[in-house]
Design a protein around this motif. Structure first.
Motif, PDB file in Angstrom:
ATOM      1  N   ARG B 249      -6.330 -20.437  11.129  1.00 24.65           N
ATOM      2  CA  ARG B 249      -7.694 -20.738  10.720  1.00 24.65           C
ATOM      3  C   ARG B 249      -7.679 -21.610   9.450  1.00 24.65           C
ATOM      4  O   ARG B 249      -8.417 -22.590   9.358  1.00 24.65           O
ATOM      5  N   VAL B 250      -6.850 -21.251   8.492  1.00 28.17           N
ATOM      6  CA  VAL B 250      -6.799 -22.038   7.255  1.00 28.17           C
ATOM      7  C   VAL B 250      -6.297 -23.450   7.556  1.00 28.17           C
ATOM      8  O   VAL B 250      -6.790 -24.428   7.009  1.00 28.17           O
ATOM      9  N   TYR B 251      -5.328 -23.548   8.435  1.00 21.53           N
ATOM     10  CA  TYR B 251      -4.802 -24.875   8.757  1.00 21.53           C
ATOM     11  C   TYR B 251      -5.836 -25.730   9.483  1.00 21.53           C
ATOM     12  O   TYR B 251      -5.939 -26.926   9.243  1.00 21.53           O
ATOM     13  N   SER B 252      -6.592 -25.083  10.384  1.00 16.53           N
ATOM     14  CA  SER B 252      -7.557 -25.889  11.137  1.00 16.53           C
ATOM     15  C   SER B 252      -8.859 -26.084  10.377  1.00 16.53           C
ATOM     16  O   SER B 252      -9.507 -27.119  10.531  1.00 16.53           O
ATOM     17  N   HIS B 253      -9.241 -25.115   9.572  1.00 12.55           N
ATOM     18  CA  HIS B 253     -10.493 -25.246   8.828  1.00 12.55           C
ATOM     19  C   HIS B 253     -10.312 -24.953   7.350  1.00 12.55           C
ATOM     20  O   HIS B 253     -10.839 -23.962   6.851  1.00 12.55           O
ATOM     21  N   PRO B 254      -9.534 -25.767   6.629  1.00 11.96           N
ATOM     22  CA  PRO B 254      -9.370 -25.494   5.196  1.00 11.96           C
ATOM     23  C   PRO B 254     -10.712 -25.566   4.495  1.00 11.96           C
ATOM     24  O   PRO B 254     -11.520 -26.455   4.793  1.00 11.96           O
ATOM     25  N   ARG B 255     -10.972 -24.620   3.580  1.00  6.65           N
ATOM     26  CA  ARG B 255     -12.289 -24.551   2.958  1.00  6.65           C
ATOM     27  C   ARG B 255     -12.222 -24.710   1.442  1.00  6.65           C
ATOM     28  O   ARG B 255     -13.208 -24.519   0.753  1.00  6.65           O
ATOM     29  N   HIS B 256     -11.055 -25.033   0.924  1.00  2.00           N
ATOM     30  CA  HIS B 256     -10.971 -25.300  -0.520  1.00  2.00           C
ATOM     31  C   HIS B 256     -10.410 -26.720  -0.709  1.00  2.00           C
ATOM     32  O   HIS B 256      -9.470 -27.111  -0.017  1.00  2.00           O
ATOM     33  N   PRO B 257     -11.005 -27.477  -1.633  1.00  4.92           N
ATOM     34  CA  PRO B 257     -10.555 -28.865  -1.825  1.00  4.92           C
ATOM     35  C   PRO B 257      -9.052 -28.970  -2.077  1.00  4.92           C
ATOM     36  O   PRO B 257      -8.405 -29.896  -1.599  1.00  4.92           O
ATOM     37  N   TYR B 258      -8.496 -27.992  -2.805  1.00  4.21           N
ATOM     38  CA  TYR B 258      -7.062 -28.052  -3.083  1.00  4.21           C
ATOM     39  C   TYR B 258      -6.248 -27.886  -1.801  1.00  4.21           C
ATOM     40  O   TYR B 258      -5.268 -28.588  -1.586  1.00  4.21           O
ATOM     41  N   THR B 259      -6.668 -26.955  -0.962  1.00  3.72           N
ATOM     42  CA  THR B 259      -5.959 -26.741   0.307  1.00  3.72           C
ATOM     43  C   THR B 259      -6.026 -28.004   1.159  1.00  3.72           C
ATOM     44  O   THR B 259      -5.040 -28.401   1.785  1.00  3.72           O
ATOM     45  N   ILE B 260      -7.199 -28.628   1.165  1.00  2.85           N
ATOM     46  CA  ILE B 260      -7.353 -29.861   1.944  1.00  2.85           C
ATOM     47  C   ILE B 260      -6.377 -30.919   1.442  1.00  2.85           C
ATOM     48  O   ILE B 260      -5.695 -31.579   2.225  1.00  2.85           O
ATOM     49  N   GLY B 261      -6.286 -31.024   0.129  1.00  4.83           N
ATOM     50  CA  GLY B 261      -5.342 -31.972  -0.449  1.00  4.83           C
ATOM     51  C   GLY B 261      -3.922 -31.639  -0.057  1.00  4.83           C
ATOM     52  O   GLY B 261      -3.132 -32.502   0.316  1.00  4.83           O
ATOM     53  N   LEU B 262      -3.617 -30.353  -0.117  1.00  7.11           N
ATOM     54  CA  LEU B 262      -2.275 -29.878   0.208  1.00  7.11           C
ATOM     55  C   LEU B 262      -1.936 -30.200   1.663  1.00  7.11           C
ATOM     56  O   LEU B 262      -0.867 -30.704   1.976  1.00  7.11           O
ATOM     57  N   LEU B 263      -2.868 -29.911   2.563  1.00 10.09           N
ATOM     58  CA  LEU B 263      -2.631 -30.170   3.989  1.00 10.09           C
ATOM     59  C   LEU B 263      -2.605 -31.659   4.259  1.00 10.09           C
ATOM     60  O   LEU B 263      -1.892 -32.121   5.142  1.00 10.09           O
ATOM     61  N   GLY B 264      -3.384 -32.391   3.481  1.00  6.30           N
ATOM     62  CA  GLY B 264      -3.379 -33.846   3.628  1.00  6.30           C
ATOM     63  C   GLY B 264      -2.008 -34.416   3.358  1.00  6.30           C
ATOM     64  O   GLY B 264      -1.607 -35.421   3.929  1.00  6.30           O
ATOM     65  N   ALA B 265      -1.294 -33.731   2.488  1.00  2.61           N
ATOM     66  CA  ALA B 265       0.053 -34.196   2.158  1.00  2.61           C
ATOM     67  C   ALA B 265       1.038 -33.867   3.271  1.00  2.61           C
ATOM     68  O   ALA B 265       2.164 -34.292   3.266  1.00  2.61           O
ATOM     69  N   LEU B 266       0.593 -33.080   4.224  1.00  3.41           N
ATOM     70  CA  LEU B 266       1.451 -32.688   5.337  1.00  3.41           C
ATOM     71  C   LEU B 266       1.181 -33.629   6.514  1.00  3.41           C
ATOM     72  O   LEU B 266       0.108 -33.593   7.098  1.00  3.41           O
ATOM     73  N   PRO B 267       2.129 -34.467   6.872  1.00  5.63           N
ATOM     74  CA  PRO B 267       1.855 -35.550   7.821  1.00  5.63           C
ATOM     75  C   PRO B 267       1.276 -35.068   9.155  1.00  5.63           C
ATOM     76  O   PRO B 267       0.301 -35.587   9.643  1.00  5.63           O
ATOM     77  N   LYS B 268       1.880 -33.978   9.678  1.00  5.61           N
ATOM     78  CA  LYS B 268       1.516 -33.498  11.001  1.00  5.61           C
ATOM     79  C   LYS B 268       0.018 -33.205  11.132  1.00  5.61           C
ATOM     80  O   LYS B 268      -0.645 -33.569  12.084  1.00  5.61           O
ATOM     81  N   LEU B 269      -0.482 -32.522  10.125  1.00  8.04           N
ATOM     82  CA  LEU B 269      -1.856 -32.079  10.212  1.00  8.04           C
ATOM     83  C   LEU B 269      -2.831 -33.084   9.612  1.00  8.04           C
ATOM     84  O   LEU B 269      -4.027 -32.990   9.807  1.00  8.04           O
ATOM     85  N   GLY B 270      -2.283 -34.025   8.891  1.00  8.50           N
ATOM     86  CA  GLY B 270      -3.134 -34.960   8.151  1.00  8.50           C
ATOM     87  C   GLY B 270      -4.104 -35.693   9.058  1.00  8.50           C
ATOM     88  O   GLY B 270      -5.267 -35.887   8.717  1.00  8.50           O
ATOM     89  N   ALA B 271      -3.637 -36.069  10.263  1.00  8.42           N
ATOM     90  CA  ALA B 271      -4.474 -36.866  11.156  1.00  8.42           C
ATOM     91  C   ALA B 271      -5.733 -36.106  11.566  1.00  8.42           C
ATOM     92  O   ALA B 271      -6.802 -36.687  11.735  1.00  8.42           O
ATOM     93  N   ALA B 272      -5.581 -34.808  11.706  1.00  7.96           N
ATOM     94  CA  ALA B 272      -6.702 -34.010  12.180  1.00  7.96           C
ATOM     95  C   ALA B 272      -7.785 -33.836  11.117  1.00  7.96           C
ATOM     96  O   ALA B 272      -8.876 -33.388  11.397  1.00  7.96           O
ATOM     97  N   GLN B 273      -7.443 -34.165   9.906  1.00  9.64           N
ATOM     98  CA  GLN B 273      -8.351 -33.899   8.808  1.00  9.64           C
ATOM     99  C   GLN B 273      -9.435 -34.966   8.717  1.00  9.64           C
ATOM    100  O   GLN B 273      -9.169 -36.150   8.777  1.00  9.64           O
ATOM    101  N   LYS B 274     -10.662 -34.517   8.551  1.00 10.23           N
ATOM    102  CA  LYS B 274     -11.767 -35.468   8.494  1.00 10.23           C
ATOM    103  C   LYS B 274     -11.735 -36.271   7.202  1.00 10.23           C
ATOM    104  O   LYS B 274     -11.889 -37.470   7.171  1.00 10.23           O
ATOM    105  N   ARG B 275     -11.556 -35.541   6.145  1.00 11.26           N
ATOM    106  CA  ARG B 275     -11.688 -36.171   4.854  1.00 11.26           C
ATOM    107  C   ARG B 275     -10.408 -35.923   4.063  1.00 11.26           C
ATOM    108  O   ARG B 275     -10.140 -34.804   3.645  1.00 11.26           O
ATOM    109  N   LEU B 276      -9.605 -36.920   3.897  1.00 10.50           N
ATOM    110  CA  LEU B 276      -8.339 -36.731   3.193  1.00 10.50           C
ATOM    111  C   LEU B 276      -8.556 -36.722   1.685  1.00 10.50           C
ATOM    112  O   LEU B 276      -9.278 -37.552   1.154  1.00 10.50           O
ATOM    113  N   VAL B 277      -7.948 -35.793   1.069  1.00  9.31           N
ATOM    114  CA  VAL B 277      -8.048 -35.749  -0.386  1.00  9.31           C
ATOM    115  C   VAL B 277      -6.676 -36.043  -0.972  1.00  9.31           C
ATOM    116  O   VAL B 277      -5.687 -35.445  -0.572  1.00  9.31           O
ATOM    117  N   ASN B 278      -6.638 -36.960  -1.862  1.00  9.25           N
ATOM    118  CA  ASN B 278      -5.396 -37.224  -2.559  1.00  9.25           C
ATOM    119  C   ASN B 278      -5.436 -36.435  -3.859  1.00  9.25           C
ATOM    120  O   ASN B 278      -6.304 -36.651  -4.693  1.00  9.25           O
TER     121      ASN B 278
END
Ligand SMILES: Nc1ncnc2c1ncn2[C@@H]1O[C@H](COP(=O)(O)OP(=O)(O)OP(=O)(O)O)[C@@H](O)[C@H]1O
Ligand SMILES: [Mg+2]
Lengths: 306, 361, 299
Positions: B249-278
């Motif tokens: 659930r956290v991987y598919s629906h991250p709900r904290h900006p930091y987690t989103i940034g963290l997952l954005g740094a992960l190539p595999k899941l990055g594509a699925a993310q709507k809004r990438l945070v650096n």
């Protein structure tokens, strides 16, 4: 391990050669060794006599060859004062010095080991303050003064121990305490800081995470590691105590080589001085070699090399 | 089997006194650990992962460290629940290594160089069981075999420096499982190892802990590793828990900006993310007491409330459960990323202390 | 932005840090005070002594200290076997001790730094020879070496200073060489050389600034050690000539009267303890403040 041993032995040999060079030139520092070896008010004839007798008019290189040749056979010439072979005189005095040094070492370890360990494992407590205090005092109280003060209090006032001489257990107490006070401070400092350092190692945290209780962590993990550091400075401390025994043996009229140095120096008996110096240095060199070997034996990281 | 709780941590806070000031290393950390479950803990360096987990067994240096508040109730398989933070040292020593095992990050420095590896395993066995002498030694050899050291009987007498990094870490694992514990806390057990060895260690840990149904707290930098093994993910930032929930659930629906940034740094899941945070900027300073959101300075959604008060945990919209101890999905953010709007000022956060398990005091 | 501002409030400034180190370790202040007192005595000895340090007065010989029932506050620490005022002699004695310590360290440090720079900078055979000789000096029991050389050379202040200066150089060689090697390894000397910097610039620009901390710390301890050993030589009658009031000479004289007039030996010894305590505390403190790399082991 074998290679390590081999290099250490070679190093020690070179060091001894260096010691011979130093002791050879040590008595020739003024440029006129014959003059050095007679009383200040000696007549020129007496000086000349000495020069011939000691072979000081030969070329320096010949003198040195003679010195080294004698030294390897343990021959340092006749003592000017005692009129007997110098090395034999030294060897006669060695047991007394070893006895005193061991007693001093025992005294130092007896107090420094518990003090250093408790102080290091309880930083900031009264024990730590005590350990630091003794560490500091050991460095700041001169042993010759301490010896005199011990005599004032324990021999003159309380009459617990004899003032001088070597006769039975009571006579060794005061000299051992006076001589052992400096190593006591050094050991305490060293053990304390080693415990402090080992305490923060990762593997100590591992030991605690296994549920090992503090005293077991201390005895099984910390002390084993600290003892390595302790062994590594034993040689150096022995060297120091040989030096310190010059005062202590003179003050307590202890018949060892320390007192003999003082007597020989006052009597300007330099062949004897040379014998003592080479013997002491050799003793320290061999001791350092042995502690290094002991070190290698305790520490598996060195033991299993190549 | 998953269901009953073995560890319940509430409002844990840890400070360090340093020459530069007081470091608020851990602030108000709460979580639950279920039996047989693996909790993944991620966050950047200095986010308080190690300190929070080590302070559960009081393995941090005190002083300069100090546990300023909180409780950590441990509910062993057989036995009464106890608060680890209140326990006298002697009782704690019976839990350490017996009920809760530890695997540390650096296998190079975590074993005593002057003691044989076998002896270091046997030490734990001897401490916590009735086994003595050669029986104890046999058990240690068995453990060495169990973690896959070939020639275990001979290897017993080896010193750590004769082992490779991967083998030492297996020795650490053997120590951790020696007494069949309820929990193993693994603090980045693979970070110091080669990539090939890493996979091996992960597999072995997983196999052993499933076999013995041991709960695991797995601290890691590596989201890839955690994704493969954890049931629940806990994201830490600046000494606080910023998001927690079932891992998928956290991987598919991250709900904290930091987690989103963290997952954005992960190539595999990055594509699925709507809004990438650096994740720009630097890690937060821990010198200030926690009076605002630690992530505020680096957050693209930041607004004035984030700097005025500290966000509590909120249930993420769509969380399957409204019970944080049942791993409802929670996030410590004033911005509701699902609805893409700021939360109402009167929307209340979760009072974690309200969810109590057991009847401990 | 607000977060940064908040952080600023909670992080201590470098000045606050230094102050904290000083206050945490109050012993450093004690060290400064003790050493300051001795320094003051040495500099202003002529103005503060109540009596002449060398004038003999046999009628009042071996008079106990002022607080003793047989004592006289005219001579607060009593008189020695020749009726000289102990206090005045101790004050003057600090001159000998500090002179030997100061110049001894100066010489040892100069030789040590020079040889250490050469050894570390040139490396190879020269390095091996220098370090071999330095280690050799550490093999012979130090005191024995000093005693013998002092006996050969004869009693004089200059000789004592020279002896300590030369025999203590090896330690400074080691420290300097170690620092040079460390800096060379760090690579920025190589890059400075490749940019055309001359050895002089590298030595004064990179190496010496890094050496100041460790050298100053060691110098303090060494100076304390020399004061110690000078007194020891004096005690054996091998330091400055007997006429000069030095703590070692006073101890040597007091030794004969230890049984009935213990104060004659007690006070000069206390002066030594006082001085070396001050210098050791000062050294510990300097190490904490100047050399962050050594701080961990110190506290
Ligand atoms: N002994 C200590 N003294 C002062 N501060 C400390 C101490 N130990 C840890 N800290 C601080 O606590 C904070 C959290 O550290 P911790 O080791 O828990 O981080 P981490 O998340 O495990 O990081 P990493 O991924 O690097 O292991 C850090 O800011 C650190 O500076
Ligand atoms: Mg960590």
């Amino acid at each position: 391990m074998q290679r390590y041993l081999f290099t250490r032995v070679i190093q020690s040999g070179l060091l001894m050669l260096g010691v011979l060079v130093i002791t050879f030139f040590m008595v020739r520092l003024t440029g006129d060794p014959a003059r050095t070896m007679v009383p200040r008010d000696a007549s020129p004839e007496r000086v000349e006599q000495m020069r011939v007798a000691m072979g000081f008019d030969d070329p320096l290189i010949i003198q040195f060859a003679r010195y080294v040749g004698g030294a390897v056979r343990g021959d340092f010439g006749q003592s000017l004062h005692y009129r007997a072979p110098s090395m034999r005189l030294v060897l006669e005095r060695v047991p007394a010095t070893i006895q005193l040094t061991l007693a001093a070492l025992g005294f130092a370890l007896l107090f420094s080991v518990p003090l250093g360990i408790i102080g290091g494992s309880r930083p900031g407590t009264i024990w730590d303050t005590l350990a630091r205090g003794f560490g500091l005092l050991g460095q700041t109280v001169p042993n010759f003064w301490l010896a005199l003060m011990l005599i004032v209090v324990f021999s003159v006032e309380l009459r617990w121990f004899p003032t001088f001489g070597r006769s039975g257990f009571a006579s060794v107490v005061l000299p051992a305490v006076a001589l052992g006070f400096f190593p006591l401070g050094q050991f305490t400092r060293l053990i304390r800081s080693a415990v402090l350092e080992v305490r923060s190692e990762d593997y100590i945290r591992t030991a605690y995470s296994k549920g090992i209780e503090e005293w077991q962590v201390l005895s099984r993990h910390i002390f084993r590691n600290v003892s390595i550091t302790l062994v590594s400075i034993l040689g150096v401390q022995f060297g120091y105590m040989l030096g310190g025994s010059i005062y202590i043996e003179s003050i307590f009229a202890w018949p060892g080589i320390g007192r003999m140095i003082n007597e020989a120096v006052q009597a300007r008996d330099f062949p004897l001085v040379q014998a003592i110096a080479v013997f002491s240095a050799g003793f320290v060199v061999v001791l350092n070699l042995l502690t290094d070997i002991a070190y290698a034996l305790i520490d598996p990281r060195i033991r299993y090399e190549d | 089997m998953t269901g009953d709780t073995v560890l319940q941590v509430r409002n844990l806070a840890v400070e360090f006194d340093s020459i530069d000031g007081t470091v608020h290393a851990v602030n108000n950390v709460s979580f639950d650990l279920k039996r047989g479950q693996t909790l993944g803990v991620v966050g950047e360096s200095g986010s308080g992962k190690s300190v929070s987990m080590m302070s559960l067994l009081r393995l941090i240096a005190e002083p300069p460290g100090k546990i300023t508040s909180g409780s950590a109730v441990f509910l062993p398989r057989n036995g009464e629940p106890v608060d680890l933070l209140q326990l006298p040292k002697r009782w704690l020593a019976r839990i350490r290594g017996d009920r809760i095992g530890f695997v540390f990050q650096d296998p190079m420095s975590s074993l005593n160089p002057l003691m044989t590896v076998g002896e270091q395993i046997a030490e734990s066995v001897r401490k916590h069981t009735e086994l003595q002498g050669s029986v104890c030694r046999d058990r240690a050899v068995e453990l060495l075999e169990h973690v896959g050291i070939p020639g275990a009987a001979e290897r017993y007498n080896n010193y750590p420096h004769q082992f490779s990094g991967g083998m030492r870490q297996r020795v650490m694992i053997a120590i951790a499982i020696a007494c069949n514990p309820d929990i193993i806390i693994a603090d980045e057990p693979t970070t110091a190892l080669d990539v090939t060895v890493q996979a091996e260690i992960v597999d072995r840990m997983q196999k052993l802990t499933k076999e013995l149904s041991i709960s695991v707290i797995w601290i890691s930098h590596d989201l890839g590793v955690v994704a493969g093994i954890a049931d629940v993910l806990m994201v830490m930032y600046g000494g606080s828990v910023v998001e927690r929930g079932e891992i998928s659930r956290v991987y598919s629906h991250p709900r904290h900006p930091y987690t989103i940034g963290l997952l954005g740094a992960l190539p595999k899941l990055g594509a699925a993310q709507k809004r990438l945070v650096n994740i720009g900027g630097s890690p937060p300073s821990l010198f200030s007491p926690p009076r605002q959101c630690a992530f505020a300075a680096r957050c693209p959604w930041v607004f004035d409330r984030c700097k005025a008060e500290r966000p509590p945990l909120f249930f993420a919209t769509g969380s399957h459960s409204e019970d944080p101890s049942a791993h409802g999905h929670v996030t410590a953010c004033f911005y509701d990323l699902e609805k893409d709007r700021r939360r109402d000022p009167d929307e209340t956060g979760i009072d974690v202390t309200a969810f109590e398990v057991g009847q401990q005091g | 932005m607000r977060i940064d501002a908040l952080d600023q409030e909670n992080v201590r400034s470098p000045f606050q840090r230094a102050l904290r180190i000083v206050l945490r370790d109050k012993t450093g202040l004690i060290g400064v005070f003790l050493f300051g007192t001795v320094l003051f005595c040495a500099v202003f000895a002529a103005y503060i002594v109540p009596h002449s340090p060398i004038e003999q007065n046999l009628r009042i010989s071996r008079q106990p200290p002022g607080w003793h029932e047989a004592g006289d506050w005219e001579y607060p620490l009593g008189t020695d076997n020749l009726g000289r005022d102990m206090l005045s002699r101790i004050i003057y004695g600090s001159r000998v001790s500090l002179t030997v310590g100061f110049f001894g360290v100066l010489i040892a440090m100069s030789i040590g730094m020079l040889l250490g720079l050469v050894a570390g900078y040139l490396g190879g055979t020269i390095d091996n020879v220098i370090m071999g000789v330095a280690n050799l000096f550490l093999a012979i029991p130090y005191l024995l070496l000093v005693v013998v050389v002092a006996a050969v050379l004869g009693r004089s202040l200059i000789n004592v200073i020279l002896i300590f200066g030369f025999t203590n150089a090896p330690l400074f060689v080691r420290i300097t060489r170690g620092e040079v090697l460390r800096i060379r390894k760090s690579g920025y000397v190589e890059s400075a050389v490749s940019l055309g910097a001359k050895p002089g610039r590298i030595i004064f620009g990179h190496i010496l600034p890094n050496l100041i901390g460790p050298l100053l710390t060691v110098a303090t301890f060494e100076m304390s050690g020399m004061i110690f050993y000078e007194a020891g030589l004096g005690f054996l009658g091998l330091s400055v000539p007997p006429g000069i009031p030095s703590w070692g000479n006073m101890l040597a004289a007091g030794r004969q009267y230890i049984q009935f007039s213990p104060w004659i030996a007690a006070f000069p010894g206390l002066a030594i303890v006082f001085t070396s305590l001050g210098m050791n505390l000062l050294g510990d403190w300097l190490r904490d403040v100047l050399d962050p790399r050594m701080r961990r082991s110190a506290s």
